[in-house]
Design an enzyme around this catalytic site. Structure first.
Site, PDB file in Angstrom:
ATOM      1  N   ASN A  81       1.235  11.193   6.571  1.00  0.00           N
ATOM      2  CA  ASN A  81      -0.004  10.862   7.262  1.00  0.00           C
ATOM      3  C   ASN A  81      -0.969  12.032   7.391  1.00  0.00           C
ATOM      4  OD1 ASN A  81       0.145   7.992   8.035  1.00  0.00           O
ATOM      5  ND2 ASN A  81       2.115   8.675   8.822  1.00  0.00           N
ATOM      6  N   LYS A 101       4.295  -6.826   3.896  1.00  0.00           N
ATOM      7  CA  LYS A 101       4.010  -5.432   3.557  1.00  0.00           C
ATOM      8  C   LYS A 101       3.710  -4.662   4.841  1.00  0.00           C
ATOM      9  CE  LYS A 101       0.879  -3.295   3.216  1.00  0.00           C
ATOM     10  NZ  LYS A 101      -0.065  -2.369   3.939  1.00  0.00           N
ATOM     11  N   THR A 135       0.864  -1.200   0.000  1.00  0.00           N
ATOM     12  CA  THR A 135       0.000   0.000   0.000  1.00  0.00           C
ATOM     13  C   THR A 135       0.894   1.241   0.000  1.00  0.00           C
ATOM     14  OG1 THR A 135      -0.240  -0.080   2.419  1.00  0.00           O
ATOM     15  CG2 THR A 135      -1.982  -1.090   1.103  1.00  0.00           C
ATOM     16  N   SER A 172      -4.882   7.474   4.386  1.00  0.00           N
ATOM     17  CA  SER A 172      -4.362   6.111   4.178  1.00  0.00           C
ATOM     18  C   SER A 172      -5.004   5.175   5.175  1.00  0.00           C
ATOM     19  CB  SER A 172      -2.844   6.082   4.332  1.00  0.00           C
ATOM     20  OG  SER A 172      -2.471   6.502   5.620  1.00  0.00           O
ATOM     21  N   THR A 184       2.463  -8.824  11.698  1.00  0.00           N
ATOM     22  CA  THR A 184       2.582  -7.523  11.044  1.00  0.00           C
ATOM     23  C   THR A 184       1.365  -7.258  10.184  1.00  0.00           C
ATOM     24  OG1 THR A 184       3.894  -6.188   9.609  1.00  0.00           O
ATOM     25  CG2 THR A 184       3.717  -8.480   9.026  1.00  0.00           C
ATOM     26  N   GLU A 204       7.291   4.737   7.403  1.00  0.00           N
ATOM     27  CA  GLU A 204       6.945   6.018   6.788  1.00  0.00           C
ATOM     28  C   GLU A 204       7.905   7.117   7.228  1.00  0.00           C
ATOM     29  OE1 GLU A 204       2.223   5.127   6.026  1.00  0.00           O
ATOM     30  OE2 GLU A 204       2.819   6.152   7.861  1.00  0.00           O
TER      31      GLU A 204
END
Lengths: 405, 405
Positions: A400, A179, A153, A405, A190, A276
């Site tokens: 973010n 992922k 993603t 998201s 995860t 991120e």
């Protein structure tokens, strides 16, 4: 941003495990966003799932279907998490399972669904159902790299790892993909992880191994302390090889468990390195704690401290922030004089304050690195724990704040 | 950035409590950075302090000196926290106390020291000692506003509040100042707070009142979840008025307790509104929890979620992130269908998913505000708790990555 090299290593195929990829345009037209994984009939399957009380619909159903012991297909979509969607979300996930079951001539409960992406929006069922035949049509044991892309993603890179070892003349393979890059503090698994091997493993033993190794990999990483509603990790033993892993069978058991741990740890670290806005991979190792809780509380308090994380981003050896974080970790009757804290091999704290030998230059040299070890020696007991995390950059906030998201 | 108006309200003097300010150049030349507060001889004094295991040297000494019951002077310096400084830090703090004691002709233990600023650097004792006479020379009951400036560090504005009420023909005053904007998750007190009143209050009762009201103000705010090593809040009752607050004395007790709560809450909210990089004041109210722990765990999990905080910064009504945070707060046997979540009066979650009545426009309208209420109704019991926090902006990262604070 991301830490380290972005090359996907060679992912060895696992006999009895085929992967197919399609593009449904769930969120972004043209993006690979549906992955089907086919599991050989005699395989055993294990799974660990998020401990978030708000399990997404696919997590509820996957847990339920896993319990039947007949698991033939994994169906993954990205772009939509099908979470916080109530009864409609459950119905939508069942519809997707049924479509795959019909096309593959199995039962609905033989299919385990997985979704990842935006929370709280209705799953575009029609789009997914429409491309299921395409994904089935390109099932192939050699499709790991393509599937690694198909489950992403906000990730900036695909994540996979593969290990092979030889036992009694046969080559055993353990291969996995994962992922995740935000909302990362898995608690049992995860965001998404899929690992397969070609040995035979009893179902209960497989589940125990997955749980044990999750606790040394996926359950020890954190980017932002937020636990997703959709975390899932599946482990499949296809049994294609004439080799059975049992606990009595010590040499093979140990070889397999080590290979599994290596693959799962690499997959977990790949998630942290792609955290991120991450510019650093930070290992927090707590030594000689009185209990596992104490070790983990200390490690996570440091790992989640915004002040420690921003100092790491700035490459600022601001050891006072690490000390303050350790100090609020809730350790009872803490003998501060016994505590030692190191940045790599540089002692920064001892005797209740800055180490006499410490120099700003030595601290700065470590902080300039891309990989940083913070070692916290409590001198209270015999328990050690390691947790991996990232720094906190303006880019984390931008990612973010700017995108839903 | 900071939230709301920056004007300091009128701060009424408190008879029997004088404040003096000086500039020692501890960190920044020319900045007001030393504040002395003089307490009338017959006053009673209460204090609450950080629960961080790494108390700074001045906190250790202030606790110790507070216990003597003879407290005549508070000595504050900014620019250096004298924390993580070991035995040398203790000696340095004592030296400062002694200098003030000598100049004011009291005993060393009559002086309570407070320091705030960088952790882990040696306190520049000489600079502080040198300006103590200057601070003593300008002691004045009218100096609250100047002292409010003198205790600041990374704050962008001074913080103070003052309340007066009349009882039996006499005007009772409660006035306070505070500082803090980062490393804010006080646990017993905020970074620094000083509140004085002119009524008489028994020492034990004063301590109980301070503890009770801290739990409704300073102990319910968080900017980044980091608890400082130096948090302290002092409450002084000078007894200048011929009015004694006792628990038997219901009307005065209630009037005083309410005034105290109002002042302490305003001081606490001023810290949140000046939170590093803050653009929003966010009130998180958890209703009908089964226990106080459950209510606070839920509120703080939402308050500390980087994903919730960045969505607040973006004014993005991304309610899925709030739901996911509530889901990982550790509530046992959680009936998800009973949960309701509101943004102000807009219901965003009910029946385990997005509320049927919810529209993105309604959510967006609330998120665009500078003051936002997140109300979480658990429907599990009778306990309510409120916590105040900020959003998370790129500026928070910049402030803490670009400067050693």
């Amino acid at each position: 941003m991301a830490v380290g090299a972005s090359t996907l290593p060679a992912l060895h195929p696992v006999k009895g495990f085929r992967l197919g990829v399609a593009s449904a345009g769930v969120k972004t037209p043209g993006r690979k966003d549906v992955v089907v994984m086919e599991i050989a009939e005699k395989a055993t399957v294990a799974g660990v799932f998020t401990k978030n009380a708000f399990c997404a619909a696919p997590v509820v159903i996957s847990k339920d279907h896993l319990a039947t012991g007949r698991n033939r297909y994994l169906l993954v979509n990205t772009g939509n998490a099908n979470a916080g969607t109530g009864a409609e979300g459950m119905a939508d996930a069942y519809t997707c399972c049924q479509a795959l079951a019909d096309a593959a001539n199995v039962k609905r409960e033989d299919v385990l669904p997985f979704s990842t992406g935006v929370i709280g929006e209705k799953l575009p069922v029609d789009k997914i159902v429409q491309v299921v035949p395409e994904a089935l049509a390109n099932l192939d044991e050699d499709n790991w790299a393509s599937a690694a892309e198909g489950i992403l993603t906000t990730d900036t890179r695909p994540k996979g790892f593969s290990v092979q070892f030889t036992y009694e003349g046969q080559t055993v393979t353990v291969t996995g993909i994962s992922k995740g890059s935000g909302m990362i503090m898995p608690n049992m698994a995860t965001m998404l992880g899929y690992v397969a091997t070609d040995v035979q493993v009893d179902r209960e033993l497989l589940q125990a191994l997955l749980a044990e190794k999750s606790d040394k990999s996926f359950n020890r990483i954190t980017v932002d302390g937020d636990t997703s509603t959709n975390d899932s990790c599946m482990l499949v033993a296809t049994g294609a090889l004439d080799l059975e892993v049992t606990q009595d069978n010590e040499p093979l058991y140990k070889l397999f468990a080590d290979a599994l741990e290596q693959v799962m740890l690499e997959l977990a670290l790949a998630i942290v390195k792609d955290g991120e806005g991450a510019t650093k991979l930070v290992t927090i190792h707590v030594e000689s704690a009185a209990s596992q809780k104490e070790a983990l509380d200390t490690a996570y308090t440091v790992a989640h401290s915004p002040l420690v994380k921003t100092a790491l981003f700035a490459s600022d050896p601001n050891w006072g922030r690490i000390l303050a974080a350790v100090g609020r970790a809730g350790i009872e009757n803490f003998d501060l004089d016994a505590l030692k804290i190191y940045l790599d091999d540089v002692c920064i704290v001892e005797n209740g304050g800055r180490a006499a030998s410490y120099t700003e230059e030595a601290g700065q040299a470590v902080m300039n690195q891309e990989n940083i070890l913070i070692k916290i020696v409590l001198n209270r007991g015999a328990v050690s724990e390691t947790v991996w995390t990232t720094d906190l950059s303006q880019e984390y906030v931008s990612i973010n704040a700017d995108y839903r998201s």
